[in-house]
Write a protein that holds these residues in place. Structure first.
Motif, PDB file in Angstrom:
ATOM      1  N   GLU A  40     -29.367  88.292  14.606  1.00  0.00           N
ATOM      2  CA  GLU A  40     -28.985  89.639  15.054  1.00  0.00           C
ATOM      3  C   GLU A  40     -29.143  90.603  13.876  1.00  0.00           C
ATOM      4  O   GLU A  40     -28.402  90.537  12.897  1.00  0.00           O
ATOM      5  CB  GLU A  40     -27.565  89.635  15.618  1.00  0.00           C
ATOM      6  CG  GLU A  40     -27.369  90.802  16.575  1.00  0.00           C
ATOM      7  CD  GLU A  40     -26.323  90.522  17.651  1.00  0.00           C
ATOM      8  OE1 GLU A  40     -26.685  90.114  18.760  1.00  0.00           O
ATOM      9  OE2 GLU A  40     -25.138  90.731  17.357  1.00  0.00           O
ATOM     10  N   ASP A  41     -30.139  91.454  13.956  1.00  0.00           N
ATOM     11  CA  ASP A  41     -30.439  92.411  12.882  1.00  0.00           C
ATOM     12  C   ASP A  41     -31.355  93.488  13.477  1.00  0.00           C
ATOM     13  O   ASP A  41     -31.933  93.298  14.551  1.00  0.00           O
ATOM     14  CB  ASP A  41     -31.138  91.679  11.719  1.00  0.00           C
ATOM     15  CG  ASP A  41     -31.094  92.479  10.411  1.00  0.00           C
ATOM     16  OD1 ASP A  41     -30.581  93.612  10.420  1.00  0.00           O
ATOM     17  OD2 ASP A  41     -31.584  91.951   9.391  1.00  0.00           O
ATOM     18  N   LYS A  42     -31.494  94.582  12.741  1.00  0.00           N
ATOM     19  CA  LYS A  42     -32.250  95.710  13.299  1.00  0.00           C
ATOM     20  C   LYS A  42     -33.487  96.005  12.451  1.00  0.00           C
ATOM     21  O   LYS A  42     -33.375  96.129  11.225  1.00  0.00           O
ATOM     22  CB  LYS A  42     -31.310  96.923  13.315  1.00  0.00           C
ATOM     23  CG  LYS A  42     -31.923  98.169  13.870  1.00  0.00           C
ATOM     24  CD  LYS A  42     -30.888  99.279  13.902  1.00  0.00           C
ATOM     25  CE  LYS A  42     -31.577 100.602  14.135  1.00  0.00           C
ATOM     26  NZ  LYS A  42     -30.655 101.724  14.084  1.00  0.00           N
TER      27      LYS A  42
ATOM     28  N   SER B 192     -33.194  90.519  16.697  1.00  0.00           N
ATOM     29  CA  SER B 192     -32.870  91.503  17.716  1.00  0.00           C
ATOM     30  C   SER B 192     -31.608  92.278  17.352  1.00  0.00           C
ATOM     31  O   SER B 192     -30.642  91.704  16.852  1.00  0.00           O
ATOM     32  CB  SER B 192     -32.669  90.799  19.065  1.00  0.00           C
ATOM     33  OG  SER B 192     -32.452  91.758  20.060  1.00  0.00           O
ATOM     34  N   LYS B 193     -31.665  93.555  17.628  1.00  0.00           N
ATOM     35  CA  LYS B 193     -30.537  94.453  17.387  1.00  0.00           C
ATOM     36  C   LYS B 193     -29.287  93.924  18.102  1.00  0.00           C
ATOM     37  O   LYS B 193     -28.186  93.973  17.607  1.00  0.00           O
ATOM     38  CB  LYS B 193     -30.946  95.798  17.984  1.00  0.00           C
ATOM     39  CG  LYS B 193     -30.198  96.978  17.555  1.00  0.00           C
ATOM     40  CD  LYS B 193     -31.060  98.241  17.639  1.00  0.00           C
ATOM     41  CE  LYS B 193     -31.204  98.819  19.020  1.00  0.00           C
ATOM     42  NZ  LYS B 193     -31.842 100.145  19.002  1.00  0.00           N
ATOM     43  N   LYS B 194     -29.498  93.435  19.332  1.00  0.00           N
ATOM     44  CA  LYS B 194     -28.403  92.858  20.109  1.00  0.00           C
ATOM     45  C   LYS B 194     -29.026  91.696  20.875  1.00  0.00           C
ATOM     46  O   LYS B 194     -29.888  91.928  21.736  1.00  0.00           O
ATOM     47  CB  LYS B 194     -27.847  93.919  21.067  1.00  0.00           C
ATOM     48  CG  LYS B 194     -26.598  93.531  21.761  1.00  0.00           C
ATOM     49  CD  LYS B 194     -25.940  94.752  22.424  1.00  0.00           C
ATOM     50  CE  LYS B 194     -24.622  94.415  23.082  1.00  0.00           C
ATOM     51  NZ  LYS B 194     -24.732  93.568  24.247  1.00  0.00           N
TER      52      LYS B 194
ATOM     53  N   THR C 211     -29.458 100.075  23.821  1.00  0.00           N
ATOM     54  CA  THR C 211     -30.393  99.513  22.830  1.00  0.00           C
ATOM     55  C   THR C 211     -31.764 100.208  22.913  1.00  0.00           C
ATOM     56  O   THR C 211     -32.545 100.143  21.967  1.00  0.00           O
ATOM     57  CB  THR C 211     -30.632  98.004  23.097  1.00  0.00           C
ATOM     58  OG1 THR C 211     -30.784  97.811  24.504  1.00  0.00           O
ATOM     59  CG2 THR C 211     -29.512  97.161  22.568  1.00  0.00           C
TER      60      THR C 211
ATOM     61  N   ASP D 105     -28.197  89.709  23.274  1.00  0.00           N
ATOM     62  CA  ASP D 105     -28.209  89.757  24.748  1.00  0.00           C
ATOM     63  C   ASP D 105     -28.343  91.215  25.229  1.00  0.00           C
ATOM     64  O   ASP D 105     -27.843  91.585  26.278  1.00  0.00           O
ATOM     65  CB  ASP D 105     -26.968  89.083  25.333  1.00  0.00           C
ATOM     66  CG  ASP D 105     -25.683  89.759  24.865  1.00  0.00           C
ATOM     67  OD1 ASP D 105     -25.768  90.634  23.980  1.00  0.00           O
ATOM     68  OD2 ASP D 105     -24.602  89.422  25.382  1.00  0.00           O
ATOM     69  N   GLY D 106     -29.049  92.030  24.453  1.00  0.00           N
ATOM     70  CA  GLY D 106     -29.226  93.443  24.833  1.00  0.00           C
ATOM     71  C   GLY D 106     -30.596  93.697  25.431  1.00  0.00           C
ATOM     72  O   GLY D 106     -31.460  92.829  25.452  1.00  0.00           O
TER      73      GLY D 106
END
Ligand code: FAD
Length: 469
Positions: A138-140, A29-31, A186, A33-34
């Protein structure tokens, strides 16, 4: 290994359910807790009350969906959500006592936990995922690798290139691409754009739901949940008139699109709009988080509409499958047809959970989305033009793709995006949305065209987009 992109309610519920069913999963996930899930306030719609039934929930969903719901998906979610709620309770989550009423629902059926249901349930699932030892990274996501209409891998910003046979996109919608929005940053449509480039069918992009009651606290947007209106609050213009009944017989409990346009119209007439929270009894008990702000700001707050939920997305069947083998899409990134042309309040968290928790039932026997009904598909050519900033896109979308649209503005917008850099996710998604809105020469659900103010297309007729090769 099953790779899930996104750690909102859809992604986390899928990850935990798959993990508990014995599958190996990684959530990227990009963030972590986003996402909108953490911001969701009101709750989750489920026909669990004594006098309620999935049939009534279905009928309310179809009514608000304005002739464009996929009945199979509505039937699936309104039936399954009751079982899925008990699964989540077995995992240890507890809802508060009592069911709330929200606009468009004929019964009290909103399960909630304080006035921050989204944050409560998503944080619970995130902690559970950690406890269960699920790999959270955590990665996009930058791109999907697809060969002969089958997923073979993906590329991320930090990790590079990976091989994969099963990828679940749960990357949320694109509500942040409007200047006024209730969404977190996000949500810029990454998953939709990335899947579209590889050949995934995308549909219903013209339907963007605007929430009627956003306010600001400490300079930041804050959503005043639907539940408040269910609890009896009233909307007033600065002359003190309760104007909502001039637009709909249900007044404050009218569907969101009607109320959003009503408030927008009041502003156009030059009147500021306020919400009066004083009719609610036991405010501190029912809305503990909001009550902290109320102590500072008072019970009469200025409200305005903002982009809130994006109905369109990657077309899926009730199994969460796309037309690309091995590629699943669940939650707001997808278009299951549940919401039709307008989303019934609190149905999106229900959709997240049903498609997420039930994924293990389908993950081993691929059927794939049937594309038979997508005969009238619009091809979109990808170009590389000038790049646009998020601020520019937000401004363009608010002005021309906002609450009230017309052909002239939309044609202008489509030209802007067609000559811009469609390698950029936000630009590509905005083009698809603007193009859908230009092509749909009628008004229906959340899509309002002042040059075509009536509903005139055949029910069920939707616009599909596919990339031009
Ligand atoms: P999200 O929760 O938006 O999560 C998306 C995830 O994808 C995030 O973790 C993000 O980091 C990740 N991501 C995005 N791009 C990438 C990328 N390129 N690579 C990797 N990861 C990526 N609905 C209801 O039913 N009831 C409510 O009461 C309600 N209230 C709401 C209140 C607010 C203020 C808002 C904004 C929405 C509300 N909604 C509500 C709508 C609902 O919250 C969303 O539809 C739902 O949470 C979407 O969940 P999701 O898991 O699909 O996506």
């Amino acid at each position: 290994m099953i790779y899930i992109f996104g750690s909102g309610l859809a992604g986390l519920s899928a990850a935990i359910s798959l993990h508990k069913s014995g599958y190996k999963v990684t959530v990227i996930s990009k963030k972590i807790d986003g996402g909108s899930s953490y911001w969701a306030k009101g709750g989750i719609a489920a026909a669990v009350g004594n006098e309620d039934s999935p049939e009534l929930h279905l009928s309310d969903t179809l009514k608000v969906g304005d002739g464009l719901c996929d009945v199979k998906s509505v039937d699936y979610v309104t039936r399954e959500i009751r079982y899925v709620i008990s699964t989540v309770e077995k995992w240890g989550f507890r809802f508060d006592e009592g069911l709330r009423l929200e606009g468009g629902h004929s019964k009290r059926r909103i399960l909630h936990k304080t006035d921050e249901t989204g944050r409560e349930i998503t944080s619970f699932l995130l902690n559970l995922a950690k406890k269960e030892g699920i790999n959270l990274v955590e990665d996009k996501l930058l791109a999907l690798k697809v060969k002969d209409c089958e997923v073979v891998g993906f590329v991320t910003e930090k990790g590079g290139s990976f091989d994969a046979e099963k990828v679940v996109l749960a990357t949320g919608g694109y509500g942040y691409l409007f200047k006024f929005t209730s969404n977190p940053s996000t949500n810029v449509g990454d998953g939709i754009a990335i899947a579209f480039r590889t050949g995934a069918l995308v549909s219903d992009m013209e339907f963007v739901q605007f929430h009627p009651t956003v306010t600001t606290f400490d300079g930041k947007a804050y959503l005043l949940t639907e539940t408040l209106r269910g609890e009896g609050v009233i909307l007033l213009n600065e002359k003190g008139e309760r104007f909502t009944f001039n637009y709909h017989s249900k007044g404050e409990l009218a569907p969101r699109d009607v109320l959003s346009r009503a408030i927008y119209d009041q502003y156009k007439k030059g009147y500021i709009v306020y919400i009066d929270l004083s009719p609610i009894e036991d405010f501190d008990g029912k809305f503990p988080v909001l009550s902290k702000y109320i102590k500072r700001y008072g019970k009469k707050l200025q409200v305005f509409p903002g982009a809130h939920y994006t109905i369109g997305g990657i077309r899926i069947n009730v199994r969460g499958e796309t037309n690309i083998k091995g590629l699943y899409a669940i939650g707001e990134v997808s278009d299951s047809g549940l919401h039709g042309a307008n989303r019934l309040a609190s149905n999106s968290l229900a959709e997240d959970l049903v498609y997420g928790v039930n994924l293990p039932m389908y993950i081993d026997n691929w059927e794939g989305l049937s594309v038979d009904d997508a005969k009238e598909t619009v091809e979109v050519k990808l170009s590389g033009g000038n790049s646009l900033s998020l601020d520019e896109i937000g401004e363009y979308n608010w002005n021309y793709l906002g609450i009230v649209r017309n052909g002239e503005g939309l044609s202008k917008l489509v030209k802007v995006y067609e000559s811009a850099d469609l390698n950029d996710n936000a630009t590509l998604v905005s083009l698809l949305s603007a193009k859908g809105a230009l092509l749909r020469t009628e008004s229906r659900g959340t899509h309002y065209r002042e040059d075509y103010p009536n509903k005139s297309w055949e029910d069920g007729k939707r616009i599909y987009f596919v990339v031009s090769r």
